[in-house]
Design a protein around this motif. Sequence first.
Motif, PDB file in Angstrom:
ATOM      1  N   GLU A 476       0.847  -1.184   0.000  1.00  0.00           N
ATOM      2  CA  GLU A 476       0.000   0.000   0.000  1.00  0.00           C
ATOM      3  C   GLU A 476       0.887   1.240   0.000  1.00  0.00           C
ATOM      4  O   GLU A 476       2.038   1.194   0.458  1.00  0.00           O
ATOM      5  CB  GLU A 476      -0.914   0.038   1.231  1.00  0.00           C
ATOM      6  CG  GLU A 476      -2.001  -1.016   1.225  1.00  0.00           C
ATOM      7  CD  GLU A 476      -2.932  -0.872   2.420  1.00  0.00           C
ATOM      8  OE1 GLU A 476      -3.701  -1.807   2.653  1.00  0.00           O
ATOM      9  OE2 GLU A 476      -2.884   0.174   3.106  1.00  0.00           O
ATOM     10  N   PHE A 477       0.332   2.360  -0.484  1.00  0.00           N
ATOM     11  CA  PHE A 477       1.078   3.615  -0.557  1.00  0.00           C
ATOM     12  C   PHE A 477       0.181   4.734  -0.038  1.00  0.00           C
ATOM     13  O   PHE A 477      -0.965   4.866  -0.466  1.00  0.00           O
ATOM     14  CB  PHE A 477       1.512   3.898  -2.001  1.00  0.00           C
ATOM     15  CG  PHE A 477       2.399   2.824  -2.562  1.00  0.00           C
ATOM     16  CD1 PHE A 477       1.849   1.699  -3.170  1.00  0.00           C
ATOM     17  CD2 PHE A 477       3.774   2.926  -2.467  1.00  0.00           C
ATOM     18  CE1 PHE A 477       2.661   0.703  -3.668  1.00  0.00           C
ATOM     19  CE2 PHE A 477       4.588   1.944  -2.970  1.00  0.00           C
ATOM     20  CZ  PHE A 477       4.033   0.819  -3.569  1.00  0.00           C
ATOM     21  N   LEU A 534       5.581   3.639   2.048  1.00  0.00           N
ATOM     22  CA  LEU A 534       5.375   2.317   1.458  1.00  0.00           C
ATOM     23  C   LEU A 534       5.051   1.332   2.572  1.00  0.00           C
ATOM     24  O   LEU A 534       5.848   1.120   3.481  1.00  0.00           O
ATOM     25  CB  LEU A 534       6.641   1.876   0.701  1.00  0.00           C
ATOM     26  CG  LEU A 534       6.780   0.390   0.359  1.00  0.00           C
ATOM     27  CD1 LEU A 534       5.651  -0.072  -0.543  1.00  0.00           C
ATOM     28  CD2 LEU A 534       8.137   0.116  -0.286  1.00  0.00           C
ATOM     29  N   GLU A 554      12.548  -0.042  -6.840  1.00  0.00           N
ATOM     30  CA  GLU A 554      11.633   0.860  -7.524  1.00  0.00           C
ATOM     31  C   GLU A 554      12.084   1.043  -8.959  1.00  0.00           C
ATOM     32  O   GLU A 554      13.275   0.907  -9.277  1.00  0.00           O
ATOM     33  CB  GLU A 554      11.593   2.222  -6.818  1.00  0.00           C
ATOM     34  CG  GLU A 554      12.939   2.937  -6.822  1.00  0.00           C
ATOM     35  CD  GLU A 554      12.899   4.278  -6.094  1.00  0.00           C
ATOM     36  OE1 GLU A 554      11.849   4.612  -5.547  1.00  0.00           O
ATOM     37  OE2 GLU A 554      13.943   4.968  -6.087  1.00  0.00           O
ATOM     38  N   LYS A 603       4.513   8.311 -12.635  1.00  0.00           N
ATOM     39  CA  LYS A 603       4.165   7.013 -12.065  1.00  0.00           C
ATOM     40  C   LYS A 603       5.434   6.199 -11.823  1.00  0.00           C
ATOM     41  O   LYS A 603       6.429   6.350 -12.540  1.00  0.00           O
ATOM     42  CB  LYS A 603       3.224   6.243 -12.993  1.00  0.00           C
ATOM     43  CG  LYS A 603       1.852   6.881 -13.168  1.00  0.00           C
ATOM     44  CD  LYS A 603       0.978   6.053 -14.083  1.00  0.00           C
ATOM     45  CE  LYS A 603      -0.397   6.704 -14.254  1.00  0.00           C
ATOM     46  NZ  LYS A 603      -1.273   5.912 -15.160  1.00  0.00           N
ATOM     47  N   TYR A 605       6.786   2.048 -10.175  1.00  0.00           N
ATOM     48  CA  TYR A 605       6.434   0.681  -9.820  1.00  0.00           C
ATOM     49  C   TYR A 605       7.393   0.201  -8.722  1.00  0.00           C
ATOM     50  O   TYR A 605       8.562   0.604  -8.680  1.00  0.00           O
ATOM     51  CB  TYR A 605       6.534  -0.246 -11.038  1.00  0.00           C
ATOM     52  CG  TYR A 605       5.589   0.126 -12.153  1.00  0.00           C
ATOM     53  CD1 TYR A 605       4.346  -0.483 -12.270  1.00  0.00           C
ATOM     54  CD2 TYR A 605       5.937   1.096 -13.098  1.00  0.00           C
ATOM     55  CE1 TYR A 605       3.474  -0.138 -13.289  1.00  0.00           C
ATOM     56  CE2 TYR A 605       5.074   1.448 -14.120  1.00  0.00           C
ATOM     57  CZ  TYR A 605       3.841   0.821 -14.216  1.00  0.00           C
ATOM     58  OH  TYR A 605       2.983   1.171 -15.224  1.00  0.00           O
ATOM     59  N   SER A 648       3.872  -4.046  -7.301  1.00  0.00           N
ATOM     60  CA  SER A 648       2.746  -3.114  -7.326  1.00  0.00           C
ATOM     61  C   SER A 648       2.293  -2.853  -8.753  1.00  0.00           C
ATOM     62  O   SER A 648       3.014  -3.131  -9.719  1.00  0.00           O
ATOM     63  CB  SER A 648       3.143  -1.788  -6.677  1.00  0.00           C
ATOM     64  OG  SER A 648       3.979  -1.041  -7.556  1.00  0.00           O
ATOM     65  N   VAL A 651       2.007   3.349  -9.469  1.00  0.00           N
ATOM     66  CA  VAL A 651       1.776   4.191  -8.293  1.00  0.00           C
ATOM     67  C   VAL A 651       1.905   5.656  -8.734  1.00  0.00           C
ATOM     68  O   VAL A 651       2.977   6.087  -9.178  1.00  0.00           O
ATOM     69  CB  VAL A 651       2.793   3.880  -7.175  1.00  0.00           C
ATOM     70  CG1 VAL A 651       2.551   4.787  -5.976  1.00  0.00           C
ATOM     71  CG2 VAL A 651       2.704   2.412  -6.774  1.00  0.00           C
ATOM     72  N   THR A 677      -2.824   2.256  -6.751  1.00  0.00           N
ATOM     73  CA  THR A 677      -1.712   2.306  -5.818  1.00  0.00           C
ATOM     74  C   THR A 677      -1.664   1.126  -4.865  1.00  0.00           C
ATOM     75  O   THR A 677      -0.796   1.055  -4.022  1.00  0.00           O
ATOM     76  CB  THR A 677      -1.796   3.595  -4.973  1.00  0.00           C
ATOM     77  OG1 THR A 677      -3.031   3.606  -4.251  1.00  0.00           O
ATOM     78  CG2 THR A 677      -1.713   4.805  -5.855  1.00  0.00           C
TER      79      THR A 677
END
Length: 734
Positions: A476-477, A534, A554, A603, A605, A648, A651, A677
């Motif tokens: 989750e973000f 995060l 990331e 964005k 990931y 993910s 995001v 997200t």
Amino acid sequence: MLHRLKLGVLLHWLILFLLSPAYEASSLGLTVHVVPLEENGGKTVRAHFTVITPSPCPDLLAVCAAGKDCQAHRTALPFSYTKPSPAWCVRQWQKTVPSNYNSFLKLGFQTEFYVSINADPKIRANNGKLNRPPFVALPPPLRARVNCPVDFHISTKDLDGDKVRCRFASASSGECRECIPHNFLELDEASCTLTFTGKAAAGQYFIYLMAEDLIPAPPTRQILNNSPLSSVPVHLSLTVEESASDCSHSPLVLDGTPERDSVQFVLPFQEVKFNANYKSDLESVLEIAVVGPPDLYRVGFASISSLAKLTMAWIRSENNLTQLLPVCFVANTKSFQSQLRCVWLYQREMRTLPDGTELRCNQTEMSLLLPVTSLTNVDLDKLQLNSPTCPVTHNSTHLTAHIPLGGCGTKAVHSGTELVYTNTLKSVHHTMISRRPSLILPLACRIPGAEVKGPQYAISMPTERETFGEIIVWLEFHLPGQGPLAPLTSSPRFRSNFLSSSRFRRETGSESSTSNSSTQTGLQHDEMVKQLDLYVMSNCSVDRAEMIVTDCMESEKEDMADSHPLVEKGCMMSNNTLEIITEEKTFKIYRLDMNTRTVTGTKMYFECKINLCIATMPSDKCPDLCSNSSSSSMLVNSVFTSTYSIRSGPVSLMVADFMNRNTTATNPPTNNTPGPTVAQPATTPGSTSPASQIPNVTSTNTNTASQAPEVATSRITGVILMTIAMFLQITILQ
């Protein structure tokens, strides 16, 4: 005409190649343990074959057909591993053959090899018995890298106490075919150490050796014409791989692993257990490859960050295996192999006690009656059971003991389909060296599998689901000060666990500057996110369960190309990523400073790899991968899930996308969870199968009286064997 001649020569060599033994299809490893048969004066031997072949594992019909004097060892716990590529497995069988034996053998369609045994019967002058050829431990397929010299110690033992030497096999002597030694290999014959000089191209090479036993001589005396008493074959394979880095990153053996060439003595129905512990800083250990006797348990493999461990155990049931049983193992990473290590299991010889000895078994105990006349010079007052608190009494004629199945150190083990309760009556000396005879008396009550009642017979390690529950993990973000843990993230405390390297130093005051701006007040909807939290989440609610995040990365690309590490081997990679301290142990929160990242789009990931862990003892804890205090014992004393990899979706880095959300609770995501997200739970196990898929032999050590099965006394069999030996008697294996 010349063209036809060349074509004819080429065709001739092609025919010879197709009809000749398949050199390139040689085994990846072979040893033969030879046991002379007394009944015909050693003219025939029992040959115990162990062969490593490429996967899939071939059948044994060609070498051990049904109805012949041969026994194939089929086990529910196959030795099957992946490195070096392609995958490989171990096949084992035993067969009666002439003492002087030469033959081509074929396993499946991929493996054909030549075996030469020279074990002609020889009566030893020192004891008048048949000579016993040497034993050689077969290692997993060897790996090395170009320009990286390495030594491979081949472990050997000899039951007669003879000196063992190794030499290259000779084609002229009929010991091998097309077996010219490689110029990049050196062999120390006396120590059986093979040295790879590093001067070889990448590829797979086959090595053919002979192990010989020679009568030992004092250093001050030389025996003229000291010819070998016997010779047995040893085939090895060496895979040389391209070197991607320097030569100093092989996995290291840690404390708690048995010493090289050590011996563990095994009594009937006894369980022996040991760990293999490794540390690999550059690459994680993919597997701990093992070659050992049939039904060797390998349980609890875990590779967490730089640490790896495997537990091995073997229970001595009634068998016709050799008296010496080697277990060899190595740790394999993608590019490296650890030092080879071998352990020997020695099945102690036993003899039946004299007439008048009785061992009776009933529903709750075993009772022993032993004539003291059979215990010459044994101090009866020094005898005790596994637990010294249980009494052993004696008078002038008999020794007696009543041993509960649920006490006095009695253990329950499995032998085939039987459940066996075991204990040991033994002499206890309070000095390091005693020349008085010692008694070792294994006691066993055997219960047929058909009569075993209750859950204690089907003892197995709980599955991952039974231990941790139905695991779901997700990402989750949230903006700092928002989301389900807003009170915690608005005024966070940060953990200091950066990678201990000079290139990842923390900047002074980074924590305070991060926390002071963590609330991000006054943000505009059209702004980019300055800081992002995060959440690495799990639904595990088991008490004492902990989450271990080994890696997070990331990337601006969905396929994670050009990714940058946030967490590596459990450590933050810079002061731009901080862990927020929480009271909960089954999830992690990381504060990401987005101002310091060079992002071209809006964005990103993220991908993380995690394990859940439970320390086996309340006083223990799961390993802190970024702490120098972490040791192999923390890994051994913990139970882990498989490795979960979570990636993910896209995001958003725009404040507006976060301000429009209203997340007040953290729940496991479902397949229809909206929003870009929140990552979908990708609970894909890593390459390691959970240890719970293999029966757990350690759980059989605990037993209570209430677990004794309700069966008739007449159907329980008592087994009792004895050995009386001087403390200094066994010197041949030192």
